[in-house]
Design an enzyme around this catalytic site. Structure first.
Site, short mmCIF file in Angstrom:
data_model
loop_
_atom_site.label_atom_id
_atom_site.label_comp_id
_atom_site.label_asym_id
_atom_site.label_seq_id
_atom_site.Cartn_x
_atom_site.Cartn_y
_atom_site.Cartn_z
N SER A 100 0.86 -1.18 0.00
CA SER A 100 0.00 0.00 0.00
C SER A 100 0.89 1.22 0.00
CB SER A 100 -0.89 0.00 1.25
OG SER A 100 -1.51 1.25 1.44
N TYR A 131 -1.86 -1.28 10.24
CA TYR A 131 -1.93 -1.58 8.81
C TYR A 131 -0.67 -1.09 8.11
CZ TYR A 131 -3.68 -1.32 3.97
OH TYR A 131 -3.84 -1.45 2.61
#
Length: 272
Positions: free
Chosen positions: A143, A156
């Site tokens: 990401s 995350y």
């Protein structure tokens, strides 16, 4: 129409929805034979059936990437059935958002199990096989939160930084064996995660409303990923906003950190 993916064999974890599904559909449309692996076996089967009905080559497998043995079996059986494995897309992942102080150790462990160990399990299953073949490409979905700070997504971001580090380090090691490794770093993509990820003591509608840009489509994301794979890019950043954020952070980490500190005060994810 012939493409660079014609006749290639690809496994895609998290292949039942979102980016994984879009990758499967795009690859099959370009002549690849795809295996869609997902915990939701029924949904993966439905997607594979739709691809097959449209003239593509696809099959489904019910696999939890947290189970190293299941991932190894998937990779081994696929390579045996087709005689090779050209691509492994370690795409399965989960997210969680909110204040770090509201997280539990169990929250951290779940993210690490899926987002980090899930990728490790895929790499450890496919990489030795690809060395033996003398070719192959491992594509790990990280990401933009793995390239720059992401307040409100601390755990995350930690897992995605780990995926980027794993991918870029393995890439240099794997090159002499003919094996390629890439990390995919998307920005805001319109996937089911936005509706299903746990949010800690915050309102989902407010969070979605606060996003700085419109969500990117999974199909456009998949196409950008495959362009990067064809070019053998080490880090494939998807969306203009993500590219800009990564560029600015590399140019001036202190400035971006300060701007994020100011933004935290208005973020619905981190409101006190």
């Amino acid at each position: 129409m012939m493409s660079g993916f014609t006749g290639k064999v690809a496994i895609i974890t998290g292949g039942a929805s979102g980016i994984g599904r879009a990758l499967g559909e795009e690859l099959a449309g370009r002549g690849a034979r795809v295996v869609l692996a997902d915990r939701n076996g029924a949904q993966a089967q439905a997607v594979a059936g739709a691809i097959t009905a449209g003239g593509g080559a696809a099959q489904a497998a019910t696999v939890d990437v947290c189970d190293a043995g299941a991932v190894l079996t998937l990779v081994t059986q696929t390579a045996t059935a087709y005689g090779q494995l050209d691509y492994l897309f370690n795409n399965a992942g989960i997210a969680l958002a909110g204040r770090t102080r509201d997280m539990t150790v169990a929250d951290w462990n779940r993210l690490i199990d899926v987002n980090v160990r899930g990728v490790v399990h895929g790499v450890m299953a496919a990489y030795p096989l690809m060395i033996t073949q003398g070719f192959g490409h491992i594509v790990n979905t990280a990401s933009v939160a793995g390239l720059a700070p992401a307040p409100g997504f601390t755990a995350y971001a930690a897992t995605k930084h780990a995926v980027v580090g794993l991918s870029t380090s393995l890439r240099s090691e794997a090159a002499r064996h003919g094996v390629r490794v890439s990390a995919v770093c998307p920005g805001f993509i319109d996937t089911p995660i936005k509706d299903t990820m746990p949010l800690l003591n915050v309102d989902r509608a407010a969070v979605l409303k606060s996003l700085p840009v419109k969500l990117h489509s999974p199909v456009a994301c998949a196409r950008a990923i495959l362009r990067g794979v064809e070019r053998n890019q080490a880090i494939i950043v998807v969306t203009a906003f993500a590219k800009l954020g990564w560029l600015l952070y590399r140019l001036s980490p202190a400035l971006i950190t300060r701007l994020l500190e100011l933004g935290v005060r208005r973020s619905p994810l981190l409101a006190d």
